[in-house]
Design an enzyme around this catalytic site. Structure first.
Site, PDB file in Angstrom:
ATOM      1  N   GLY A   1       0.827  -1.218   0.000  1.00  8.79           N
ATOM      2  CA  GLY A   1       0.000   0.000   0.000  1.00  8.79           C
ATOM      3  C   GLY A   1       0.849   1.251   0.000  1.00  8.79           C
ATOM      4  N   GLY A   2       1.872   1.251   0.825  1.00 12.38           N
ATOM      5  CA  GLY A   2       2.756   2.412   0.891  1.00 12.38           C
ATOM      6  C   GLY A   2       3.483   2.643  -0.422  1.00 12.38           C
TER       7      GLY A   2
ATOM      8  N   THR B   1       7.443  -4.732   5.182  1.00 12.55           N
ATOM      9  CA  THR B   1       6.287  -5.505   5.656  1.00 12.55           C
ATOM     10  C   THR B   1       6.754  -6.835   6.212  1.00 12.55           C
ATOM     11  OG1 THR B   1       4.125  -6.456   5.135  1.00 12.55           O
ATOM     12  CG2 THR B   1       5.786  -6.583   3.406  1.00 12.55           C
TER      13      THR B   1
ATOM     14  N   ASP C   1       4.969  -9.317   5.996  1.00 16.90           N
ATOM     15  CA  ASP C   1       4.318 -10.334   5.146  1.00 16.90           C
ATOM     16  C   ASP C   1       5.233 -10.888   4.067  1.00 16.90           C
ATOM     17  OD1 ASP C   1       1.253  -8.358   5.059  1.00 16.90           O
ATOM     18  OD2 ASP C   1       2.137  -9.591   6.634  1.00 16.90           O
TER      19      ASP C   1
ATOM     20  N   GLY D   1       0.470 -12.606   7.912  1.00 18.28           N
ATOM     21  CA  GLY D   1       1.081 -12.740   6.595  1.00 18.28           C
ATOM     22  C   GLY D   1       0.124 -12.378   5.485  1.00 18.28           C
TER      23      GLY D   1
ATOM     24  N   GLU E   1      -2.747 -16.976   8.514  1.00 17.31           N
ATOM     25  CA  GLU E   1      -4.067 -16.366   8.735  1.00 17.31           C
ATOM     26  C   GLU E   1      -4.898 -16.256   7.458  1.00 17.31           C
ATOM     27  OE1 GLU E   1      -3.839 -12.301   9.941  1.00 17.31           O
ATOM     28  OE2 GLU E   1      -2.441 -11.758   8.353  1.00 17.31           O
TER      29      GLU E   1
ATOM     30  N   SER F   1       2.156  -9.812  18.297  1.00 18.85           N
ATOM     31  CA  SER F   1       3.392 -10.084  19.050  1.00 18.85           C
ATOM     32  C   SER F   1       4.593 -10.294  18.128  1.00 18.85           C
ATOM     33  CB  SER F   1       3.235 -11.354  19.899  1.00 18.85           C
ATOM     34  OG  SER F   1       2.011 -11.358  20.542  1.00 18.85           O
ATOM     35  N   ILE F   2       4.351 -10.682  16.886  1.00 18.28           N
ATOM     36  CA  ILE F   2       5.515 -10.962  16.024  1.00 18.28           C
ATOM     37  C   ILE F   2       5.931  -9.736  15.219  1.00 18.28           C
ATOM     38  CG2 ILE F   2       4.835 -13.398  15.834  1.00 18.28           C
ATOM     39  CD1 ILE F   2       4.052 -12.842  12.908  1.00 18.28           C
ATOM     40  N   ARG F   3       5.143  -8.629  15.316  1.00 16.53           N
ATOM     41  CA  ARG F   3       5.547  -7.468  14.492  1.00 16.53           C
ATOM     42  C   ARG F   3       5.855  -6.213  15.302  1.00 16.53           C
ATOM     43  NH1 ARG F   3      -0.039  -5.129  11.627  1.00 16.53           N
ATOM     44  NH2 ARG F   3      -0.335  -3.586  13.269  1.00 16.53           N
TER      45      ARG F   3
HETATM   46  N1  LIG Z   1      -4.571   1.935  -3.373  1.00 18.36           N
HETATM   47  C1  LIG Z   1      -3.996   2.940  -2.696  1.00 18.36           C
HETATM   48  N2  LIG Z   1      -3.933   4.191  -3.216  1.00 18.36           N
HETATM   49  C2  LIG Z   1      -3.340   5.199  -2.558  1.00 18.36           C
HETATM   50  N3  LIG Z   1      -2.768   5.071  -1.354  1.00 18.36           N
HETATM   51  C3  LIG Z   1      -2.814   3.856  -0.795  1.00 18.36           C
HETATM   52  C4  LIG Z   1      -3.411   2.723  -1.424  1.00 18.36           C
HETATM   53  N4  LIG Z   1      -3.294   1.661  -0.590  1.00 18.36           N
HETATM   54  C5  LIG Z   1      -2.633   2.106   0.490  1.00 18.36           C
HETATM   55  N5  LIG Z   1      -2.350   3.410   0.367  1.00 18.36           N
HETATM   56  C6  LIG Z   1      -1.632   4.245   1.301  1.00 18.36           C
HETATM   57  O1  LIG Z   1      -0.585   3.482   1.883  1.00 18.36           O
HETATM   58  C7  LIG Z   1      -0.749   3.430   3.285  1.00 18.36           C
HETATM   59  C8  LIG Z   1      -0.354   2.058   3.776  1.00 18.36           C
HETATM   60  O2  LIG Z   1      -1.092   1.042   3.094  1.00 18.36           O
HETATM   61  P1  LIG Z   1      -1.541  -0.253   3.926  1.00 18.36           P
HETATM   62  O3  LIG Z   1      -2.326   0.176   5.125  1.00 18.36           O
HETATM   63  O4  LIG Z   1      -2.178  -1.199   2.988  1.00 18.36           O
HETATM   64  O5  LIG Z   1      -0.194  -0.868   4.532  1.00 18.36           O
HETATM   65  P2  LIG Z   1       1.097  -1.330   3.711  1.00 18.36           P
HETATM   66  O6  LIG Z   1       1.886  -0.130   3.291  1.00 18.36           O
HETATM   67  O7  LIG Z   1       0.676  -2.284   2.655  1.00 18.36           O
HETATM   68  O8  LIG Z   1       1.946  -2.046   4.843  1.00 18.36           O
HETATM   69  P3  LIG Z   1       1.672  -3.503   5.479  1.00 18.36           P
HETATM   70  O9  LIG Z   1       1.294  -4.417   4.356  1.00 18.36           O
HETATM   71  O10 LIG Z   1       2.951  -3.877   6.129  1.00 18.36           O
HETATM   72  O11 LIG Z   1       0.547  -3.319   6.469  1.00 18.36           O
HETATM   73  C9  LIG Z   1      -2.200   3.741   3.536  1.00 18.36           C
HETATM   74  O12 LIG Z   1      -2.331   4.347   4.800  1.00 18.36           O
HETATM   75  C10 LIG Z   1      -2.518   4.716   2.425  1.00 18.36           C
HETATM   76  O13 LIG Z   1      -2.093   6.003   2.803  1.00 18.36           O
HETATM   77  O1  LIG Z   2      -2.609  -3.747  11.470  1.00 15.45           O
HETATM   78  P1  LIG Z   2      -3.955  -4.328  11.179  1.00 15.45           P
HETATM   79  O2  LIG Z   2      -4.857  -3.348  10.477  1.00 15.45           O
HETATM   80  O3  LIG Z   2      -4.579  -5.014  12.340  1.00 15.45           O
HETATM   81  O4  LIG Z   2      -3.716  -5.443  10.036  1.00 15.45           O
HETATM   82  C1  LIG Z   2      -3.078  -6.647  10.356  1.00 15.45           C
HETATM   83  C2  LIG Z   2      -2.353  -7.041   9.096  1.00 15.45           C
HETATM   84  O5  LIG Z   2      -1.181  -6.236   8.968  1.00 15.45           O
HETATM   85  C3  LIG Z   2      -0.065  -7.100   8.734  1.00 15.45           C
HETATM   86  O6  LIG Z   2       0.601  -7.305   9.941  1.00 15.45           O
HETATM   87  C4  LIG Z   2       0.894  -6.472   7.757  1.00 15.45           C
HETATM   88  O7  LIG Z   2       0.244  -6.310   6.529  1.00 15.45           O
HETATM   89  C5  LIG Z   2      -0.667  -8.406   8.230  1.00 15.45           C
HETATM   90  O8  LIG Z   2       0.203  -9.505   8.395  1.00 15.45           O
HETATM   91  C6  LIG Z   2      -1.910  -8.491   9.082  1.00 15.45           C
HETATM   92  O9  LIG Z   2      -2.914  -9.298   8.519  1.00 15.45           O
HETATM   93 MG   LIG Z   3       0.299  -4.345   2.677  1.00 18.75          MG
END
Ligand SMILES: Nc1ncnc2c1ncn2[C@@H]1O[C@H](COP(=O)(O)OP(=O)(O)OP(=O)(O)O)[C@@H](O)[C@H]1O
Ligand SMILES: O=P(O)(O)OC[C@H]1O[C@](O)(CO)[C@@H](O)[C@@H]1O
Ligand SMILES: [Mg+2]
Length: 459
Positions: free
Chosen positions: A182-183, A209, A211, A255, A310, A369-371
């Site tokens: 996402g980031g 991540t 994951d 994950g 999960e 606990s693992i993150r």
């Molecule tokens: N499709 C998208 N378009 C624009 N911004 C996004 C999108 N998806 C995520 N983001 C931005 O990225 C940030 C992080 O995305 P997300 O919450 O999915 O975690 P991540 O970066 O995938 O990390 P993790 O997978 O470790 O949780 C969000 O708070 C948002 O600001």
């Molecule tokens: O932090 P939240 O919104 O509870 O989401 C948990 C998810 O975030 C992660 O820790 C990282 O994407 C996943 O492994 C897990 O499913």
């Molecule tokens: Mg993600």
């Protein structure tokens, strides 16, 4: 679609005219097994057969730009303001990356202004853009010993134009986005919006991540620390199961839609009988179903240990509907997972009771606990080196790129590639083969609907 060399090229903001403060360190540097010299590139593929398929000379086969300091840089360090943000779920090593970025920027490039934006990309919205923290080496000195992120993180979507306004208003020239898929997607939108406005702002992603679901990197930072911690829970549940009549030990691990944490933790603990991951569907019923195998293991050794990702078995929980699983999405658009652990507990307990093997159920869900732990030694070093590579890339005017380690070398990966697909366990790969060799479980439990082929190629 096979990737070509041009697909792996990273955008440069312009000509590098300033002498790098590290230029002297580079005077003797040349490519070796331990260094990628400026201008050299790192192959995408690393087997003879995969390379041969291109039928191209070495200079034309797909390759990444090597990371590392350049003799000439694009930005004048005396006039640069850098910004840092951490987004998405917590991950061991976030503070290590922040510390590494600040140290390299301030100490070696003598960058004087480094802004930390708070609580993820919401920190770049109009409401929060002035709530920043000035980051200095003194400020970050000991943070690498702590889990989490001193800047805070969040989920949720933010408007790219509003975020660019924030960068302009705060005078940011370089933005480091530390995040997962996402980031990286957000960093892509940010750099696209910057380019559309013709602005001279570099955006560099640091893939993060637990994951390990990001492509074009050997492993994401934090993953090793997370699965190492997960082995402690597998060990505990194994002791519980082995000490109880018809003991059933189950550990459910994070994950999301990738089964890397479960696979590596099971291999590290080396005591699981069964590993269940999202990439490989399973059926409960039937002579070759999961329940029959669990019963067989309990009869054979008196107990059974199961490591459950999960994201496994979601098809067994899903109801039809717009979000497919009926449980909707989180603020970032990630599909919410159903609790397959509860389903597994219920079905196994009922099956063993009906078979006259009254079970002793032991279920652990370590969850966060693992993150939320600090990075282990491996990830601490990895994070520091990723941070150094990110600063070198940004100062040399690279943008819309992430830094990553690919086949042991640090490289620049276009953000468009980093968000092109999800990294998942290849059911036909050597990692899963090791899991099957360790657990002696069958390749599949029960008759499988046509398995959704996990896209494990480069594209
Ligand atoms: N499709 C998208 N378009 C624009 N911004 C996004 C999108 N998806 C995520 N983001 C931005 O990225 C940030 C992080 O995305 P997300 O919450 O999915 O975690 P991540 O970066 O995938 O990390 P993790 O997978 O470790 O949780 C969000 O708070 C948002 O600001
Ligand atoms: O932090 P939240 O919104 O509870 O989401 C948990 C998810 O975030 C992660 O820790 C990282 O994407 C996943 O492994 C897990 O499913
Ligand atoms: Mg993600």
């Amino acid at each position: 679609m096979t990737l070509q060399l041009d697909d792996l090229r990273v955008r440069h903001l312009g000509e590098c005219r300033y002498d790098s403060p590290l230029a002297e360190m580079l005077s003797t540097k040349q490519t070796s097994p331990h260094y990628v010299a400026e201008g050299d590139r790192v192959l995408l593929e690393d087997t003879v057969s995969m390379l041969a398929e291109h039928r191209l000379p070495p200079a034309r086969v797909p390759s990444f730009e090597g990371a590392g300091p350049r003799r000439k840089i694009y930005f004048d360090p005396a006039r640069v303001t850098a910004g840092i943000v951490t987004c998405g779920g917590l991950c061991p090593g976030l503070n290590n990356v922040i510390r590494g970025l600040v140290q390299e920027l301030a100490v070696h490039y003598k960058v004087k202004r480094i802004l930390g934006f708070r609580n993820g990309l919401r920190g770049l919205t109009a409401e929060h853009r002035h709530d920043t923290v000035e980051l200095t080496p003194a400020h970050v000195r000991g943070i690498h010993k702590d889990g989490g992120t001193i800047l805070g993180s969040s989920r949720g979507g933010q408007d790219a134009e509003e975020m660019v306004d924030s960068l302009v208003l705060r005078g940011v020239d370089i933005m480091f986005v530390i995040g997962g898929d996402g980031g990286m997607r957000a960093a892509t939108y940010l750099s696209d919006a910057i380019r559309a406005r013709g602005l001279d702002i570099a955006v560099i992603g640091v893939p993060k991540t637990i994951d390990n679901d990001l492509p074009f990197t050997d492993q994401s930072f934090g993953f090793q620390s997370a699965f190492a911690r997960a082995t402690d829970f597998i060990a505990s549940v194994s002791v519980e199961a082995a000490s109880s009549p018809n003991g059933v030990g189950i550990v459910k691990l994070m994950g999301r839609h990738s089964g890397f944490i479960a696979s590596y933790a099971a291999l590290a603990a080396n005591g699981a009988d069964i590993v269940l991951i999202p990439e490989i569907p399973f059926a409960f019923e039937g002579p070759d179903g999961l329940l029959a195998h669990v019963e067989q293991r309990v009869r054979a050794k008196g107990h059974v240990v199961i490591v459950l990702a999960e994201g496994a078995g979601q098809d067994l929980l899903d109801q039809p509907g717009p979000q497919r699983n009926g449980r909707g999405t989180d603020a970032s658009g990630n599909v919410k997972l159903g609790n397959v652990g509860e389903l597994l507990k219920e079905r196994i307990a009922a099956h063993l009771a009906a078979a006259g093997l009254a079970p002793t159920m032991r279920y652990i869900d370590p969850s966060y606990s693992i993150r939320s732990i600090a990075a282990n030694a491996y990830d601490s070093v990895y994070c520091l080196r990723l941070a150094h590579a990110a600063v070198h890339a940004a100062m040399a005017g690279r943008t819309a790129a992430a830094v990553a380690r690919w086949r042991r070398r640090f490289v620049h990966v276009p953000l468009s590639l980093m968000t092109s697909r999800r990294n998942q366990v290849d059911p036909d790969g050597d990692l899963w083969m090791s899991v099957l060799e360790t657990t002696c479980q069958p390749a599949a439990f029960g008759s499988q609907p046509d398995r959704e082929k996990v896209r494990t190629g480069f594209c």
